[in-house]
Motif scaffolding. Structure first.
Motif, PDB file in Angstrom:
ATOM      1  N   ALA A 167       7.863  -4.445  -6.060  1.00  0.00           N
ATOM      2  CA  ALA A 167       6.331  -4.548  -5.554  1.00  0.00           C
ATOM      3  C   ALA A 167       6.376  -4.066  -4.264  1.00  0.00           C
ATOM      4  O   ALA A 167       5.387  -3.335  -3.782  1.00  0.00           O
ATOM      5  N   ARG A 168       7.412  -4.414  -3.280  1.00  0.00           N
ATOM      6  CA  ARG A 168       7.255  -4.280  -2.138  1.00  0.00           C
ATOM      7  C   ARG A 168       7.627  -2.807  -1.682  1.00  0.00           C
ATOM      8  O   ARG A 168       6.692  -1.944  -1.196  1.00  0.00           O
ATOM      9  N   ALA A 169       8.484  -2.024  -2.620  1.00  0.00           N
ATOM     10  CA  ALA A 169       8.753  -0.476  -2.525  1.00  0.00           C
ATOM     11  C   ALA A 169       7.379   0.001  -2.857  1.00  0.00           C
ATOM     12  O   ALA A 169       7.129   1.242  -2.270  1.00  0.00           O
ATOM     13  N   ALA A 170       6.867  -0.252  -3.984  1.00  0.00           N
ATOM     14  CA  ALA A 170       5.702   0.350  -4.352  1.00  0.00           C
ATOM     15  C   ALA A 170       4.378   0.557  -3.192  1.00  0.00           C
ATOM     16  O   ALA A 170       3.759   1.189  -3.068  1.00  0.00           O
ATOM     17  N   LEU A 171       4.452  -0.794  -2.926  1.00  0.00           N
ATOM     18  CA  LEU A 171       3.177  -0.922  -1.741  1.00  0.00           C
ATOM     19  C   LEU A 171       3.646  -0.186  -0.432  1.00  0.00           C
ATOM     20  O   LEU A 171       2.751   0.485   0.022  1.00  0.00           O
ATOM     21  N   GLU A 172       4.858  -0.071  -0.240  1.00  0.00           N
ATOM     22  CA  GLU A 172       5.133   0.676   1.062  1.00  0.00           C
ATOM     23  C   GLU A 172       5.096   2.231   0.660  1.00  0.00           C
ATOM     24  O   GLU A 172       4.808   2.792   1.520  1.00  0.00           O
ATOM     25  N   ALA A 173       5.299   2.640  -0.683  1.00  0.00           N
ATOM     26  CA  ALA A 173       5.206   4.020  -0.907  1.00  0.00           C
ATOM     27  C   ALA A 173       3.827   4.213  -1.097  1.00  0.00           C
ATOM     28  O   ALA A 173       3.416   5.431  -0.607  1.00  0.00           O
ATOM     29  N   GLY A 174       2.845   3.361  -1.545  1.00  0.00           N
ATOM     30  CA  GLY A 174       1.419   3.685  -1.620  1.00  0.00           C
ATOM     31  C   GLY A 174       0.736   3.609  -0.459  1.00  0.00           C
ATOM     32  O   GLY A 174      -0.264   4.294  -0.230  1.00  0.00           O
ATOM     33  N   PHE A 175       1.234   2.876   0.475  1.00  0.00           N
ATOM     34  CA  PHE A 175       0.614   2.703   2.019  1.00  0.00           C
ATOM     35  C   PHE A 175       1.815   2.988   2.950  1.00  0.00           C
ATOM     36  O   PHE A 175       2.055   1.873   3.813  1.00  0.00           O
ATOM     37  N   PRO A 176       1.794   4.282   3.216  1.00  0.00           N
ATOM     38  CA  PRO A 176       3.057   4.479   4.308  1.00  0.00           C
ATOM     39  C   PRO A 176       2.590   4.113   5.570  1.00  0.00           C
ATOM     40  O   PRO A 176       3.455   3.945   6.531  1.00  0.00           O
ATOM     41  N   VAL A 177       1.082   4.269   6.023  1.00  0.00           N
ATOM     42  CA  VAL A 177       0.704   3.554   7.156  1.00  0.00           C
ATOM     43  C   VAL A 177      -0.400   2.397   7.154  1.00  0.00           C
ATOM     44  O   VAL A 177      -0.442   2.063   5.919  1.00  0.00           O
ATOM     45  N   ALA A 178      -0.344   1.779   8.135  1.00  0.00           N
ATOM     46  CA  ALA A 178      -1.292   0.535   8.152  1.00  0.00           C
ATOM     47  C   ALA A 178      -2.533   0.910   7.516  1.00  0.00           C
ATOM     48  O   ALA A 178      -3.213   2.117   7.515  1.00  0.00           O
ATOM     49  N   ILE A 179      -3.034  -0.066   6.647  1.00  0.00           N
ATOM     50  CA  ILE A 179      -4.516   0.222   6.040  1.00  0.00           C
ATOM     51  C   ILE A 179      -5.582  -0.679   6.865  1.00  0.00           C
ATOM     52  O   ILE A 179      -5.180  -1.833   7.296  1.00  0.00           O
ATOM     53  N   SER A 180      -6.462  -0.148   6.149  1.00  0.00           N
ATOM     54  CA  SER A 180      -7.700  -1.145   7.201  1.00  0.00           C
ATOM     55  C   SER A 180      -8.032  -2.526   6.204  1.00  0.00           C
ATOM     56  O   SER A 180      -7.572  -2.552   5.148  1.00  0.00           O
ATOM     57  N   ALA A 181      -8.673  -3.082   6.849  1.00  0.00           N
ATOM     58  CA  ALA A 181      -9.104  -4.363   6.144  1.00  0.00           C
ATOM     59  C   ALA A 181      -9.944  -4.126   4.911  1.00  0.00           C
ATOM     60  O   ALA A 181      -9.978  -4.840   3.884  1.00  0.00           O
ATOM     61  N   ALA A 182     -10.754  -3.004   5.018  1.00  0.00           N
ATOM     62  CA  ALA A 182     -11.557  -2.614   3.730  1.00  0.00           C
ATOM     63  C   ALA A 182     -10.711  -2.267   2.763  1.00  0.00           C
ATOM     64  O   ALA A 182     -11.064  -2.529   1.502  1.00  0.00           O
ATOM     65  N   GLN A 183      -9.607  -1.495   3.126  1.00  0.00           N
ATOM     66  CA  GLN A 183      -8.786  -0.963   1.966  1.00  0.00           C
ATOM     67  C   GLN A 183      -7.951  -2.063   1.385  1.00  0.00           C
ATOM     68  O   GLN A 183      -7.617  -2.024   0.369  1.00  0.00           O
ATOM     69  N   ALA A 184      -7.588  -3.140   2.262  1.00  0.00           N
ATOM     70  CA  ALA A 184      -6.893  -4.050   1.633  1.00  0.00           C
ATOM     71  C   ALA A 184      -7.782  -4.798   0.663  1.00  0.00           C
ATOM     72  O   ALA A 184      -7.399  -5.263  -0.350  1.00  0.00           O
ATOM     73  N   GLU A 185      -9.071  -5.268   0.917  1.00  0.00           N
ATOM     74  CA  GLU A 185      -9.971  -5.811   0.383  1.00  0.00           C
ATOM     75  C   GLU A 185     -10.142  -5.100  -0.991  1.00  0.00           C
ATOM     76  O   GLU A 185     -10.294  -5.645  -2.073  1.00  0.00           O
ATOM     77  N   ARG A 186     -10.260  -3.688  -0.835  1.00  0.00           N
ATOM     78  CA  ARG A 186     -10.366  -2.973  -2.193  1.00  0.00           C
ATOM     79  C   ARG A 186      -9.215  -3.190  -3.323  1.00  0.00           C
ATOM     80  O   ARG A 186      -9.196  -3.584  -4.318  1.00  0.00           O
ATOM     81  N   PHE A 187      -7.842  -3.157  -2.456  1.00  0.00           N
ATOM     82  CA  PHE A 187      -6.858  -3.255  -3.342  1.00  0.00           C
ATOM     83  C   PHE A 187      -6.927  -4.657  -4.010  1.00  0.00           C
ATOM     84  O   PHE A 187      -6.592  -4.814  -5.282  1.00  0.00           O
ATOM     85  N   CYS A 188      -7.233  -5.671  -3.326  1.00  0.00           N
ATOM     86  CA  CYS A 188      -7.040  -6.992  -3.881  1.00  0.00           C
ATOM     87  C   CYS A 188      -7.995  -7.205  -4.836  1.00  0.00           C
ATOM     88  O   CYS A 188      -8.055  -8.156  -5.818  1.00  0.00           O
ATOM     89  N   ALA A 189      -9.079  -6.718  -4.646  1.00  0.00           N
ATOM     90  CA  ALA A 189     -10.295  -6.757  -5.721  1.00  0.00           C
ATOM     91  C   ALA A 189      -9.980  -5.803  -7.055  1.00  0.00           C
ATOM     92  O   ALA A 189     -10.437  -6.537  -8.235  1.00  0.00           O
ATOM     93  N   LEU A 190      -9.120  -4.543  -6.993  1.00  0.00           N
ATOM     94  CA  LEU A 190      -8.858  -4.245  -8.190  1.00  0.00           C
ATOM     95  C   LEU A 190      -7.638  -4.524  -8.815  1.00  0.00           C
ATOM     96  O   LEU A 190      -7.568  -4.292 -10.037  1.00  0.00           O
TER      97      LEU A 190
END
Length: 152
Positions: free
Chosen positions: A85-108
């Motif tokens: 899970a950590r590797a997938a998250l790091e691969a999917g988000f190689p740079v810092a994400i915004s609060a809105a993007q994190a919120e979208r991820f948590c909703a989906l």
């Protein structure tokens, strides 16, 4: 003493082997059919999946060998899941994400879990841990694809 085990079953509701929460069964360490008594010393709380897999032997040693092996395997599987899970998250988000993007991820993510559970089944009345891990990792992958497309 047996009443204490029954109380644990109704209150704590955790499998003493895999840690799954919910309804637990009182499993005989030495099966009743092989002379095992109905005493607290011979009872162990297990989920139905672990209860079905537990060895039915006259010597308690085999039961506890299986419990220790199975519990360690569950810990290793959980550790492996979080590494993936950590590797997938790091691969999917190689740079810092915004609060809105994190919120979208948590909703989906929960939505993807529900969608993937449609293609999953259970062994008897319970969904086993390996199925839940597969669904979780699949949902993580799918969520990253959706959110990833919107990140770029």
């Amino acid at each position: 003493m047996i009443e204490n085990i029954a109380d644990d079953c109704d209150g704590l509701r955790i499998c003493w082997c895999c840690g799954k929460q919910g309804y637990q069964e009182r499993a005989h360490i030495i099966p009743h059919s092989l002379g095992g008594p109905d005493t607290a010393e011979n009872l162990f709380l297990l989920c139905s999946a672990c209860h079905l897999q537990a060895p039915d032997m006259r010597q308690a040693r085999w039961f506890f060998d299986w419990i220790n092996t199975e519990a360690n395997r569950q810990l290793e599987l959980n550790d492996d899941f979080w590494k993936v899970a950590r590797a997938a998250l790091e691969a999917g988000f190689p740079v810092a994400i915004s609060a809105a993007q994190a919120e979208r991820f948590c909703a989906l993510y929960p939505v993807m879990i529900k969608e993937l559970m449609i293609d999953a089944t259970s062994h008897g009345c319970e969904v086993v841990a390996s199925t839940l891990r597969a669904v979780s990792i699949g949902a993580l992958d799918e969520t990253l694809k959706i959110v990833g497309k919107r990140l770029r």
